[in-house]
Structure formats: C-alpha cells, structure tokens
Design a protein around this motif. Structure first.
Motif, PDB file in Angstrom:
ATOM      1  N   ASP A  91      12.337  59.741  80.942  1.00 29.64           N
ATOM      2  CA  ASP A  91      12.828  59.333  82.292  1.00 29.64           C
ATOM      3  C   ASP A  91      14.088  59.580  82.532  1.00 29.64           C
ATOM      4  OD1 ASP A  91      10.774  60.463  84.054  1.00 29.64           O
ATOM      5  OD2 ASP A  91       9.904  58.602  84.654  1.00 29.64           O
ATOM      6  N   GLU A  92      15.024  60.290  82.094  1.00 30.11           N
ATOM      7  CA  GLU A  92      16.469  59.975  82.100  1.00 30.11           C
ATOM      8  C   GLU A  92      17.086  61.359  82.306  1.00 30.11           C
ATOM      9  OE1 GLU A  92      18.909  57.325  80.116  1.00 30.11           O
ATOM     10  OE2 GLU A  92      17.009  56.435  79.106  1.00 30.11           O
ATOM     11  N   SER A  93      17.959  61.513  83.230  1.00 30.63           N
ATOM     12  CA  SER A  93      18.699  62.651  83.682  1.00 30.63           C
ATOM     13  C   SER A  93      20.178  63.000  83.302  1.00 30.63           C
ATOM     14  CB  SER A  93      18.540  62.943  85.144  1.00 30.63           C
ATOM     15  OG  SER A  93      17.292  62.898  85.574  1.00 30.63           O
ATOM     16  N   PHE A  94      20.679  64.204  82.756  1.00 26.71           N
ATOM     17  CA  PHE A  94      22.007  64.163  82.468  1.00 26.71           C
ATOM     18  C   PHE A  94      22.480  65.505  83.001  1.00 26.71           C
ATOM     19  CE2 PHE A  94      19.482  62.299  78.736  1.00 26.71           C
ATOM     20  CZ  PHE A  94      20.290  61.359  78.904  1.00 26.71           C
ATOM     21  N   GLU A  95      23.804  65.799  83.250  1.00 27.82           N
ATOM     22  CA  GLU A  95      24.518  66.703  83.633  1.00 27.82           C
ATOM     23  C   GLU A  95      25.435  67.391  82.694  1.00 27.82           C
ATOM     24  OE1 GLU A  95      26.127  66.102  87.509  1.00 27.82           O
ATOM     25  OE2 GLU A  95      24.294  66.135  88.513  1.00 27.82           O
ATOM     26  N   PHE A  96      25.511  68.468  82.405  1.00 27.32           N
ATOM     27  CA  PHE A  96      26.614  68.983  81.556  1.00 27.32           C
ATOM     28  C   PHE A  96      27.432  70.175  82.203  1.00 27.32           C
ATOM     29  CE2 PHE A  96      23.091  67.261  78.877  1.00 27.32           C
ATOM     30  CZ  PHE A  96      23.693  66.351  78.207  1.00 27.32           C
ATOM     31  N   GLN A  97      28.644  70.067  82.093  1.00 30.15           N
ATOM     32  CA  GLN A  97      29.435  71.383  82.546  1.00 30.15           C
ATOM     33  C   GLN A  97      29.624  72.380  81.459  1.00 30.15           C
ATOM     34  OE1 GLN A  97      32.549  70.945  85.736  1.00 30.15           O
ATOM     35  NE2 GLN A  97      34.172  72.387  84.539  1.00 30.15           N
ATOM     36  N   ILE A  98      29.090  73.636  81.767  1.00 24.08           N
ATOM     37  CA  ILE A  98      29.344  74.695  80.676  1.00 24.08           C
ATOM     38  C   ILE A  98      30.445  75.588  81.095  1.00 24.08           C
ATOM     39  CG2 ILE A  98      28.021  76.260  79.237  1.00 24.08           C
ATOM     40  CD1 ILE A  98      26.897  73.343  79.205  1.00 24.08           C
ATOM     41  N   ASN A  99      31.335  75.467  80.334  1.00 21.69           N
ATOM     42  CA  ASN A  99      32.663  76.538  80.781  1.00 21.69           C
ATOM     43  C   ASN A  99      32.268  77.800  80.210  1.00 21.69           C
ATOM     44  OD1 ASN A  99      34.667  74.499  82.009  1.00 21.69           O
ATOM     45  ND2 ASN A  99      34.088  73.592  79.991  1.00 21.69           N
ATOM     46  N   LEU A 100      31.552  78.185  79.255  1.00 24.35           N
ATOM     47  CA  LEU A 100      31.583  79.644  78.778  1.00 24.35           C
ATOM     48  C   LEU A 100      29.974  79.332  78.296  1.00 24.35           C
ATOM     49  CD1 LEU A 100      32.387  82.289  78.275  1.00 24.35           C
ATOM     50  CD2 LEU A 100      33.207  81.557  75.825  1.00 24.35           C
ATOM     51  N   PRO A 101      29.056  79.734  79.490  1.00 23.52           N
ATOM     52  CA  PRO A 101      27.816  79.793  79.045  1.00 23.52           C
ATOM     53  C   PRO A 101      26.994  80.755  77.928  1.00 23.52           C
ATOM     54  CG  PRO A 101      28.135  79.819  81.517  1.00 23.52           C
ATOM     55  CD  PRO A 101      29.376  80.114  80.855  1.00 23.52           C
ATOM     56  N   GLU A 102      27.927  82.094  77.644  1.00 22.50           N
ATOM     57  CA  GLU A 102      27.382  82.850  76.808  1.00 22.50           C
ATOM     58  C   GLU A 102      27.529  82.356  75.331  1.00 22.50           C
ATOM     59  OE1 GLU A 102      28.235  87.078  78.286  1.00 22.50           O
ATOM     60  OE2 GLU A 102      29.981  85.923  78.611  1.00 22.50           O
ATOM     61  N   LEU A 103      28.216  81.277  75.180  1.00 26.43           N
ATOM     62  CA  LEU A 103      28.442  80.921  73.637  1.00 26.43           C
ATOM     63  C   LEU A 103      27.961  79.382  73.712  1.00 26.43           C
ATOM     64  CD1 LEU A 103      32.074  81.728  72.447  1.00 26.43           C
ATOM     65  CD2 LEU A 103      29.783  82.808  71.896  1.00 26.43           C
ATOM     66  N   ALA A 104      27.228  79.004  74.638  1.00 25.10           N
ATOM     67  CA  ALA A 104      26.861  77.560  74.588  1.00 25.10           C
ATOM     68  C   ALA A 104      25.277  77.677  73.998  1.00 25.10           C
ATOM     69  CB  ALA A 104      26.765  76.891  76.190  1.00 25.10           C
ATOM     70  N   MET A 105      24.951  76.272  73.323  1.00 25.47           N
ATOM     71  CA  MET A 105      23.755  76.277  72.776  1.00 25.47           C
ATOM     72  C   MET A 105      23.287  74.731  73.066  1.00 25.47           C
ATOM     73  SD  MET A 105      23.724  78.075  69.049  1.00 25.47           S
ATOM     74  CE  MET A 105      21.879  78.179  69.312  1.00 25.47           C
ATOM     75  N   VAL A 106      21.945  74.329  73.381  1.00 22.97           N
ATOM     76  CA  VAL A 106      21.589  73.232  73.712  1.00 22.97           C
ATOM     77  C   VAL A 106      20.465  72.517  72.462  1.00 22.97           C
ATOM     78  CG1 VAL A 106      20.278  71.713  75.500  1.00 22.97           C
ATOM     79  CG2 VAL A 106      21.440  73.735  76.017  1.00 22.97           C
ATOM     80  N   ARG A 107      20.809  71.588  72.169  1.00 23.52           N
ATOM     81  CA  ARG A 107      20.280  70.936  71.121  1.00 23.52           C
ATOM     82  C   ARG A 107      19.535  69.615  71.372  1.00 23.52           C
ATOM     83  NH1 ARG A 107      21.322  68.443  65.438  1.00 23.52           N
ATOM     84  NH2 ARG A 107      19.881  69.111  63.953  1.00 23.52           N
ATOM     85  N   PHE A 108      18.113  69.362  71.111  1.00 22.90           N
ATOM     86  CA  PHE A 108      17.486  68.138  71.086  1.00 22.90           C
ATOM     87  C   PHE A 108      17.215  67.476  69.889  1.00 22.90           C
ATOM     88  CE2 PHE A 108      16.297  71.026  74.767  1.00 22.90           C
ATOM     89  CZ  PHE A 108      16.678  70.140  76.134  1.00 22.90           C
ATOM     90  N   VAL A 109      17.650  66.373  69.815  1.00 22.79           N
ATOM     91  CA  VAL A 109      17.448  65.834  68.577  1.00 22.79           C
ATOM     92  C   VAL A 109      16.833  64.404  68.776  1.00 22.79           C
ATOM     93  CG1 VAL A 109      18.549  64.656  66.339  1.00 22.79           C
ATOM     94  CG2 VAL A 109      19.579  66.608  67.551  1.00 22.79           C
TER      95      VAL A 109
END
Length: 828
Positions: A523-541
C-alpha cells in the motif's frame, strides 16, 4: 477496494485482506479522558498524550519515509541477482508496528473502529492535533477525545456524512504547511453536514487508514445494520457455492458407510484448485461482498479505462469469472469472481494490443531499433555456461533479427548478459509483437532534430508525463532460488525502477513486510516524472530483506507505452525470464500529462494567476539575419499555443481539486465523485448535466451551497477553455507549421549563410545547433497542440459518459454514449 472507484454512497465497499490493526503509540502518559456523551473508550486504551492540543507533527507512516527522503540511485540486478554496491548489512524496514489482530473483513474494520485508535487531525492553520477517535457502540456517531468542545459537539453523526475521501484531497490538506510530510496513502477526509465541512485525518499507516475508510463507507451504505448485512446476505453467495463444491466432492469420495465428510487430501486439493497459489498448510476465509452489474460497469469505465461499457458487458464478465451458479444467475460478482477477473489476462499490466505488430513498418531501416543477440550460442551463465545450437533457436523465437555466429579455436572473448540488460532488452522488443523491430521516437526520426540520448533535462517539444504507481500487494512470492537454509518465509519489499534517458532514470522502494510471502500488503504510492515517455521502461523488482546468499525473488519489465491504466496484476519472472507460477504483484497505474500535488498557490488557482508565471517555449537567435527574421514570426503563435493548452489543463486541475479526487484521477472519476455529494435534503440531485450539446452543461436544480457554486463556476471555466482549444487550435497549428516550412528552406544552405554573416568556427556550430533547436520546438509545440485537441475530446466524452453512469442527466431519452478516440472497449 476502498480504492476502487470514487466515494459514492451506493458503491460497494472493499474487501480487506491481510490487514492488521495498528497498535497504540508508545510513550503515552496517563490522563483522565474528557467525557464524550455516549462514546466510551475501552479501558485498555484510556491513556492519551499530555499534550492534547497543538503538537509538532511526527509522521510514522511507511509512505512518508519513502516519499519524502530521496533514496540514492543504485545499479540494478547483475547476473547473480544481487544489487551492485549494496551494503551487505540488513536494511532497515519501514514497516509500522502492527498488532497481532487480523483484519480480514469489513466487519473486522467496524469492530476495530469501535475500539478506537489515535489519529492526527489536520487544521487549516497547519496545526496538528492528536486525538483518540472511535465509533459509539450503537454505530451512530464518530467521536473523539480529548476535546475542548462540549461532549455533544465532539462527535459527527454518521447520517450526516456525505463522503469518505482518500488521500490529501481537500483544501485543508493542500494548504497545510505539513502537506509534503503526509503520506498520500495514510490520509483521508470525512465530508459531512449541509455545508460540506471536512474532518481531515492522518493515520500512522496505510493499513489503519484503509480500515477506517472501509468501515465508514460500509456504515454510510448500511447504517447500524452493517454488521448484520455482512454476516448474512453478503456471505450467502460464497457459502452456497463452496457448499455445492464440497458436497459434490463428498458424493464422489469413496468413504465407508459410517464416515462423513471428505478426506483431508481431497479437501486440500479442492482449496488449492480454487486458489492455485496457496500452500497446502494454509487455509484462509473471510466475509466477502459482491458487485452488481452497475457497480462493475462503473469500475470498468472509471478505473480500468474501458470505453463503450454497458450492463451487458458486465454480465459477460460475470458469466466468465463468477464461480457460483447463483451469482451468475442474479448478475452478481463475488470477491472470488472479482479476484478471478483481476488475475485474468484482461487485467494484465501489459496492453495486449502490443502482442501483435502495431507500429508503422514502412519506414527506412535506420528508423528502427533492431533486436540483436550477442554470444547467441551460450545458453546459460555466460561466464561458465555451455554453448548449444538451442541458443540460436531461442533467440530467433524471441524475435532477434541479428545473431552472432562465432568460429573459434579454444575459449576466448569477453563474456556478459542474464540480469538487468537482458530484462530491458527482452521487454523493449515486446512492444511491437516481438517482431524484432521497434520504431524510434519521432524526435529521433526527423530530418532536423535537437536531441541527445544523454540529456539530463526535459526534451524540447516533448511534454513530460507523470506516472503514478501504487504497489498494493503481492501474492505467492517464492523464496529466492539461491538463498540458504532459512525456511520458506520471506521478508519482501519492492523496487519500482524507471529506465530511459538519464533525466528519467530513478528508483523508489516500498517498506518491508516481515514474514509474509503469501499475501504481503505494501500500500505505497509513488510518482515519477517521465520526460521522454517513448523511451521509458518500468521495472518492478521484488527482493528479500532477510536473505542468506540470494535476495532476488522476481522481476517484471515493461515499456511505458505498453502500460494499461487501472488496477492490474504484474506476473513476476525469474532472472532468466521464465514466469514464476502464481507469483504476482497487484498495482494501480495512472498516467497524467502534468504535475499535480502541492499547495494551490504553487499551482495557481486561476488561469490568470497561472499565466503570470507561465514559461513559454523560447527560440534561439542564430546570428543569421534572414533566418532569425523567420523564426521571430513564430513567437506569437507559440505563445497562443501554450496559453490554449495550459489554460485548459489548469482549469481541469482546479475542477479536479474541487471534486476531491487525486491528481491521478481522470474526468470520469471526477464526475462520479461529484455525484456522491450533490443530493439535496430530499434526495433529489442539486446538479444535473445537459448532454444535448457537444460540451455538456452543468446546471443547478435549485439553491446551492457555496462549495457547489464553486464547482459550477469552475466547470464552466473548464468548458470555456476546452472550447477555445477546439475552435482555435487548427489556425495556430497551421501558422506554426507554415513558419517551420519557411525555415526549412534555409536548411541546406545554412552553413554558407552563416559564413557570409561573418560567423566562424564554434559560432557556425552554435548557429546550426540553434537552428535544430528551433525546428524541434516548432514541431513539438504543434504536436502538443494536436494532442490537446484529442485530450479535450476525450475529456468531454468522459464527462458525458460519467453523467449517464451516475444518473446525473436531465435528458435520458435518446442520449447515447460517445465513442472514445483513445480508450478501447471490451470488443476492441
């Protein structure tokens, strides 16, 4: 599902799985409690802090530590599954101290609220008060003490509560000086009375906040009969199904004539068939609820981003996922059916549109990333792994278009691979049907473009986006494969990593949940500013905080472009990419186009104030007179384009704030939340939408309290700004592109023109660079204007459909849902 959908009195409340009630705070001095009418405090908790009035806030919630303090960037997993540079000492857990009492149902939540707990009350003057809050035994009122108020005033009648709002989403929270110190997941507000007053509270953990939100919403719906409802009718659907399941098994079991029931092994098999991930030694049960077709329809539209949803759509899902015959017949989706839906392919985090080729494949080869393989013949660890022809087969099946064939005379070479880089590479090429080709971002394909992959700032002409990720829970997390003998229990925590251009690369972590790999709740929330969405990837570890030898539990990597919004499950994979059976994370994802949060005076409460602080796209002087004159013509249309776009986005943000929803909410969620608080004393709506125009009008149906008058005026401002985008954008867009075309006529001869102007050496290089910058700005701002038009169309469509779903329309005959241009329906 207190988080599922907005705070509507008719909405079905959430299941509460695996929660524990928070223990009382330490260091408490005895004090005689102030009498508070019929509210009685249990004897075991009649000790309160001496400083009962204003206090300096000390935030103990898990989210505040992880949210307010930046965690140093650490390189991710290498081949052995550990984190490079990691301090080998055991990390400190962010978890709060919880009691041993299990909270596993809405009934448990209500019982916990009757016992009471300490919460922090936030006031408009930034002061924080610690109070003991509880429900009276008759479930009629919320009380608190100590208080300087008279006993009958230190209480709120449950009948007067209009809404229970999650997060820091009231004006009191937003204007508070301690806003940034408060965890979004631990805050909630109670809106009550005819004047829509708010009681703004902060719990010491997200679990405690969820207990109170869940319990209060149930009490709003069922009143003092809530516990009776939970223990009777809402249980029957599930119990009938389970009874039928076990009776059928008993009939087929070959027992002796004098034996009753079924054999233990058969019972275990039945339970594991219902929940494949549960261990044979674990059996859990709790009171559960159901969703009807309208509840499910609201959830699919508002939370999952589905378009063209009807009650037939809901029935189709119920028939596909509801395990009980009675539920299917009556059109009810029980918790087991809802769980089946949330863990099905329909709720996968990965957008299935990308399972096939979905990009333009007609462009020059240089416009694509190409999937390639290094040391293809090695099939395991590339330091010591064997070589085999199966390595080529596997690489080609994964979509590789370039493989390495080595002919060598003995061991040689510099080996690399499994781990972070392989995870990123595999996931990246998944976004175009694993065909081996992925189209580069538009800014990298243009003839003239100002772009560097090493940029550590915003990209010119690209609007940053804000990614909101809430890590809710995990299921069936296995022990790390390489860990030593420490039993089967793990202490999991989650890293959410962003990979892309340097400006976007970051990571955040959750608290640790101790000794729970079956169903840990984060139950934790995070925010990320993505400056170039087309090259961004999200990874859950997912890692183990109490490891011996190996900490790696699982990971999943996905391109940002493939994320599905809403409540989604994340199937975890091993280091080598194999899916771990039944191991998942449960998350909520939202993507917005502008940064929210903070105090109102930081964001601007009106368009006029925002305009004074607005930053306009700046073009650069080249020092070449003829070219500079052309670019100077672009200043007015660029300013107009920025004003149109940001006026609209600012007005949407202000309307969203007044609706009391989070910055991640869309306009459909805003309107549905609004619907829960627009009823007059007689139950009739005070506000209704007229849907006959393309821009729905919000019309009062009688005298309005001040807060609703503000809602109406803000909505009208939003419609006015949206209408301006649609009506004026095309002309401004054409002017910008015309200027860009004029400037491009100088492209081929720019260097010679610069030299004629007397520029030499570095000045010529800077002139060429400035020309690329200006062209990129023009193209980018024109594209953003087109995107703003599409955003307005989607916003108005969401308002239209939400008014229908929430029964907030004046004219219902002949009014149909509008087809979304960006959201897909069930059949799509």
């Amino acid at each position: 599902m207190a988080e599922f959908g907005e705070n509507n009195k008719s909405a079905v409340g959430p299941p509460v799985a695996g929660w524990k009630a928070a223990s009382g705070a330490g260091g408490i001095s005895p004090e005689t409690p102030v009498s508070n009418g019929n509210c009685s405090v249990p004897n075991t908790v009649k000790r309160l802090q001496n400083q009962s009035s204003c206090e300096s806030p000390t935030w103990e919630s898990p989210g505040s530590d992880s949210a307010s303090k930046a965690i140093p960037r650490r390189s991710s997993l290498i081949k052995d599954g550990t984190r490079a540079g990691r301090d080998r000492k055991k990390t400190v857990s962010f978890s709060s101290s919880l009691s041993e009492k299990k909270i596993s149902s809405a009934a448990d939540c209500i019982h916990s609220m009757v016992e009471g707990i300490e919460l922090k009350k936030i006031r408009t003057n930034s002061r924080v008060y610690q109070r003991y809050y509880l429900l009276d035994a008759g479930l009629q009122a919320l009380c608190w003490e100590p208080s300087k108020k008279e006993s009958d005033k230190a209480r709120i009648s449950l009948a007067s509560i209009r809404e229970v709002r999650t997060g820091r989403n009231t004006e009191t929270f937003r204007t508070s000086g301690v806003y940034e110190q408060i965890s979004e997941d631990s805050a909630f507000s109670i809106i009550y009375g005819e004047m829509y007053e708010s009681l703004d509270l902060v719990a010491n953990s997200a679990e405690v906040a969820n207990i109170w939100v869940t319990g209060l919403r149930y009490l709003m719906q069922y009143g003092k009969h809530a516990l009776d409802m939970l223990s009777s009718s809402q249980d029957s659907l599930r119990l009938d199904w389970l009874e039928q399941l076990f009776c059928t098994a008993a009939d087929s079991d070959d027992l002796e004539e004098d034996e009753e029931g079924i054999r233990l092994q058969l019972a275990i098999k039945l339970i594991r068939n219902v929940n494949p991930g549960v261990g044979s030694s674990k059996v859990e049960h709790s009171n559960k609820e159901y969703l009807d077709t309208k509840d499910l329809m609201r959830f699919l539209e508002a939370e999952q981003g589905m378009a063209q949803v009807s009650e037939e759509t809901s029935l189709k899902l119920i028939h596909s996922h509801e395990p009980s015959e009675e539920g299917r017949q009556q059109g009810y989706l029980s918790l087991d059916g809802f769980t089946s839906y949330l863990t099905s392919a329909e709720c996968h985090l990965f957008d299935r549109e990308h399972d096939g080729v979905c990009q333009d494949m007609t462009q020059p080869l240089s416009h694509y990333y190409i999937s390639s393989s290094h040391n293809t013949y090695l099939i395991e660890d590339q330091f010591r792994g064997p070589s085999d022809i199966s390595g080529y087969i596997r690489a080609l099946k994964m979509g590789c278009r370039c493989v390495e064939v080595d002919v060598w005379d003995g061991p040689d070479g510099d080996p690399v691979t499994a781990g972070l880089m392989m995870d990123l590479n595999t996931a990246w090429f998944r976004q175009n049907g694993n065909c081996g080709f992925v189209l580069r971002p538009a800014i990298m394909r243009q003839e003239v473009s100002y772009f560097s992959a090493d940029t550590r700032d915003t990209v010119p002409g690209v609007s940053p986006q804000l990614l909101h990720v809430k890590v809710i829970s995990g299921q069936n997390l296995p022990k790390p494969r390489g860990s030593g003998a420490k039993g089967d229990v793990v202490d999991p925590y989650v890293y959410v990593e962003i990979h892309g251009i340097p400006a976007d690369c970051t990571e955040r972590r959750t608290r640790t949940v101790t000794q729970n790999g079956d169903n840990p709740v984060f139950d934790e929330s995070f925010e990320f500013q993505i400056n170039l969405p087309e090259l961004a990837m999200v990874r859950f570890v997912v890692l183990d905080d109490d490891f011996i030898g190996d900490e790696f539990i699982g990971q999943y990597t996905i391109p940002l472009e493939c994320l599905q919004p809403g409540y989604r499950h994340v199937p975890l994979q091993s280091l080598t990419g194999e899916e771990l059976p039944h191991a998942k994370l449960f998350v909520h994802v939202a993507l917005t186009n502008r940064r929210g949060g903070g105090k109102p005076h930081k964001r601007g409460l009106s368009v006029r104030k925002a305009r004074k602080r607005r930053n306009y796209a700046a073009l650069r002087d080249l020092g070449v007179r003829a070219v500079d004159e052309v670019f100077k013509m672009a200043a007015p249309p660029l300013k107009d384009a920025t004003d149109l776009r940001e006026n609209m986005q600012n007005s949407v943000a202000v309307f969203r704030d007044l609706c009391g929803v989070s910055v991640a909410a869309n306009l459909m969620q805003c309107v549905l939340a609004l619907g829960s608080r627009v009823s007059g004393p007689d139950g009739a709506p005070l506000l209704l939408f007229d849907l006959r125009d393309h821009y729905p009008a919000l019309e009062p149906q009688g005298p309005l309290p001040d807060v609703l008058r503000r809602v109406v005026s803000t909505y009208e401002m939003m419609v006015q700004a949206s209408r301006a985008v649609i009506e004026l954008s095309d002309g401004i867009y054409d002017r910008i592109l015309h200027i860009q075309t004029m400037a491009m006529e100088f492209h081929e001869k720019l260097q010679s023109l610069a030299e004629k102007e007397g520029l030499r050496g570095r000045k010529v290089s800077r002139a060429l660079e400035s020309f690329s910058w200006n062209i990129t700005i023009l193209k980018g701002q024109a594209d953003l204007l087109k995107h703003a038009q599409a955003e307005v169309q989607e916003n108005m469509k969401q308002v239209h459909d939400a008014a229908l779903t929430g029964n907030l329309t004046k004219e219902r005959i002949g009014v149909k849902r509008v087809r979304s241009q960006t959201r897909r329906g069930q059949d799509d």
